[in-house]
Design a protein around this motif. Sequence first.
Motif, PDB file in Angstrom:
ATOM      1  N   HIS A 146      40.888  43.713  32.879  1.00  0.00           N
ATOM      2  CA  HIS A 146      41.240  42.870  31.723  1.00  0.00           C
ATOM      3  C   HIS A 146      42.621  42.241  31.898  1.00  0.00           C
ATOM      4  O   HIS A 146      42.847  41.097  31.511  1.00  0.00           O
ATOM      5  CB  HIS A 146      41.184  43.696  30.439  1.00  0.00           C
ATOM      6  CG  HIS A 146      39.793  43.991  29.981  1.00  0.00           C
ATOM      7  ND1 HIS A 146      38.957  43.019  29.483  1.00  0.00           N
ATOM      8  CD2 HIS A 146      39.075  45.147  29.964  1.00  0.00           C
ATOM      9  CE1 HIS A 146      37.793  43.556  29.161  1.00  0.00           C
ATOM     10  NE2 HIS A 146      37.835  44.847  29.452  1.00  0.00           N
ATOM     11  N   SER A 147      43.541  42.980  32.498  1.00  0.00           N
ATOM     12  CA  SER A 147      44.882  42.454  32.744  1.00  0.00           C
ATOM     13  C   SER A 147      44.841  41.296  33.730  1.00  0.00           C
ATOM     14  O   SER A 147      45.469  40.254  33.532  1.00  0.00           O
ATOM     15  CB  SER A 147      45.781  43.575  33.273  1.00  0.00           C
ATOM     16  OG  SER A 147      47.035  43.063  33.665  1.00  0.00           O
ATOM     17  N   ALA A 148      44.063  41.465  34.813  1.00  0.00           N
ATOM     18  CA  ALA A 148      43.930  40.401  35.804  1.00  0.00           C
ATOM     19  C   ALA A 148      43.263  39.180  35.194  1.00  0.00           C
ATOM     20  O   ALA A 148      43.663  38.038  35.456  1.00  0.00           O
ATOM     21  CB  ALA A 148      43.119  40.910  36.998  1.00  0.00           C
ATOM     22  N   LEU A 149      42.248  39.411  34.357  1.00  0.00           N
ATOM     23  CA  LEU A 149      41.563  38.309  33.704  1.00  0.00           C
ATOM     24  C   LEU A 149      42.496  37.547  32.771  1.00  0.00           C
ATOM     25  O   LEU A 149      42.531  36.313  32.763  1.00  0.00           O
ATOM     26  CB  LEU A 149      40.356  38.842  32.929  1.00  0.00           C
ATOM     27  CG  LEU A 149      39.608  37.831  32.047  1.00  0.00           C
ATOM     28  CD1 LEU A 149      39.080  36.683  32.894  1.00  0.00           C
ATOM     29  CD2 LEU A 149      38.473  38.521  31.310  1.00  0.00           C
ATOM     30  N   SER A 176      46.020  32.322  45.074  1.00  0.00           N
ATOM     31  CA  SER A 176      47.071  32.847  44.200  1.00  0.00           C
ATOM     32  C   SER A 176      46.774  34.290  43.824  1.00  0.00           C
ATOM     33  O   SER A 176      45.630  34.753  43.907  1.00  0.00           O
ATOM     34  CB  SER A 176      47.183  31.992  42.928  1.00  0.00           C
ATOM     35  OG  SER A 176      46.030  32.153  42.133  1.00  0.00           O
ATOM     36  N   ALA A 177      47.804  34.983  43.389  1.00  0.00           N
ATOM     37  CA  ALA A 177      47.674  36.401  43.062  1.00  0.00           C
ATOM     38  C   ALA A 177      46.687  36.680  41.935  1.00  0.00           C
ATOM     39  O   ALA A 177      45.919  37.648  42.020  1.00  0.00           O
ATOM     40  CB  ALA A 177      49.048  36.988  42.722  1.00  0.00           C
ATOM     41  N   PRO A 178      46.636  35.875  40.859  1.00  0.00           N
ATOM     42  CA  PRO A 178      45.735  36.221  39.747  1.00  0.00           C
ATOM     43  C   PRO A 178      44.259  36.307  40.142  1.00  0.00           C
ATOM     44  O   PRO A 178      43.572  37.244  39.763  1.00  0.00           O
ATOM     45  CB  PRO A 178      45.977  35.082  38.739  1.00  0.00           C
ATOM     46  CG  PRO A 178      47.363  34.621  39.019  1.00  0.00           C
ATOM     47  CD  PRO A 178      47.531  34.759  40.493  1.00  0.00           C
ATOM     48  N   VAL A 179      43.750  35.339  40.922  1.00  0.00           N
ATOM     49  CA  VAL A 179      42.325  35.395  41.265  1.00  0.00           C
ATOM     50  C   VAL A 179      42.054  36.516  42.265  1.00  0.00           C
ATOM     51  O   VAL A 179      40.987  37.150  42.237  1.00  0.00           O
ATOM     52  CB  VAL A 179      41.828  34.039  41.802  1.00  0.00           C
ATOM     53  CG1 VAL A 179      42.360  33.753  43.202  1.00  0.00           C
ATOM     54  CG2 VAL A 179      40.304  34.000  41.798  1.00  0.00           C
ATOM     55  N   VAL A 180      43.007  36.809  43.150  1.00  0.00           N
ATOM     56  CA  VAL A 180      42.852  37.928  44.075  1.00  0.00           C
ATOM     57  C   VAL A 180      42.764  39.232  43.297  1.00  0.00           C
ATOM     58  O   VAL A 180      41.903  40.082  43.541  1.00  0.00           O
ATOM     59  CB  VAL A 180      44.019  37.974  45.081  1.00  0.00           C
ATOM     60  CG1 VAL A 180      43.968  39.252  45.916  1.00  0.00           C
ATOM     61  CG2 VAL A 180      43.995  36.747  45.984  1.00  0.00           C
TER      62      VAL A 180
END
Length: 560
Positions: A146-149, A176-180
């Motif tokens: 949920h945090s990454a999303l 980018s870091a978020p999608v990884v």
Amino acid sequence: MKNIPLGQVLVETGFLTQEKLQEALAQQKGSGKRLGEILVDNGFITERDLMEALQRRLDVPFVDLQTQKVQREALELVPQETAEKYSLLPLRVEGDQLTVATNNPLDYYAFEELQLITGKQINPVLAMKADIAEAILHYYTQLGAHSALAQFTEEYKETSTDQGAEYNDMMERVESAPVVRLVNSIVAQAYHMRASDIHVEPGRENVCVRFRVDGDLVEAMRLNLSVLVALVTRLKILAGIDIGERRVPQDGRFSMEIDGRNVNLRVSTLPTVYGEKVVLRLLGDNTLDIVQLSDTGITARNLAALEDLMRNPNGIILVTGPTGSGKSTTIYSMLHQLATPNVNVVTVEDPVEKMIDGISQVQVNPKSGLTFAAGLRSILRQDPDIIMIGEIRDIETAQIAARAAITGHLVLSTVHTNDAASTFLRLIDMGVEPYIVASSVVGVVSQRLVRLNCPYCREEYTPNDRELAAWRGERPQHFWHGRGCARCNGTGYLGRTSVHEIIPVDHAINQMIIRRAAAQEVRDYARAAGIPFLRDNLEDLVREGRTSLRELLRLTYNED
């Protein structure tokens, strides 16, 4: 609480003698272990004794983590490392109070550190250590997803949802870091939930991510459509798939390390009207996750029958069942047992799912002309003793497999039929002559995967009339099912086992095959010979309370 030693509490409540306490304290010196661990490890007390003593002496309530609602706000206050270090789980925040589940409410130093980290007063409640460890893994994995999303959605909430977005912009997002983090957290969450598949499904308004757990699809999260392009592209890059091709289905695979284990994933993409759908199959560690035959759930009688078939020096052993019935697991278990140093074992598979030392495994590649049939022809020139064919799909493969069996090779393969008795006619329908089927096939194993009642919420219940009508023979005294809890995602089932029916080809069945006898005639003969069917195995599981009558009905609804 800090002034009351744990040993004193246990002695005062009668769960421990002074002599055992002194013995445990002596062992504790220099060990670095907690007193409670030493007492439980030595068998001086049980963990349940410890919980009851603490509950009585300190008036601390005991909670069942399966029925507790865990607030995300509480989890966000405590780092996972801290929760694991002190074996505690944040449950809820109420004003300046933070309620945490712990197996040691006397751990003053842990609560002091927790108070410094959170700025809250700590209110402990009791829970079993194993339950806490499992809950930490479950809830913090969800929190990470949920945090990454949230991070990804916030960063790209203004971006286009068009799958034809500019290439440079798309690649910038994908790297980018978020999608990884989002991809990693989705896979990790699925792994911890024991999922076999991950479905990424685009819709009109959002993207639905579902996990297949114990045969059922469970919704894990819904994502904004803006996530789709970057998410699918990231998965394609990992799987070695052409990211520029969105009009045709593609397949690939990759591996990811989770909790120190190498998890292999097979990836399949499919163009749909709302964008590309992706399904990932979690294959586990392809060098470690090979199950022994005795651990597949097979009964002692069926195991003996299967091992008798495997002693044949030549012939075809077929494993049948629908997709997802565990055929590959059984085949790999058989290969693992057969792969001794004095035999040459060669396989042709699509894809190679598990690596087994001492076996030559061939990956089918239709684009280069390496089909099942072509691979099988080459294998026959490799001086094999045992051959495994991933699946008999066509007449050419079936004929070559039969020829190999007749000329002195043991052949293992799979085929899609509903039961063992139907398999012989299936090969004949493919175009194999009946006399060849009769002289090559030595036995058929049919199997299904059965969901097991969740042991944490299992209870007696009274089946309805439809369910009772499905039962044959004398009814057991009790029927059981799972009520549904957090551990089983509310389904009432946790884990699966396999059920089998094994029909060896003897002279009588040989003659039936030659004259193209109906499958029912083969079944009647097998029943008269005392061969246990799938339903017999299922009924035994129901009598033992391991599965429900509803599960039996689900798996046998189309039987006569």
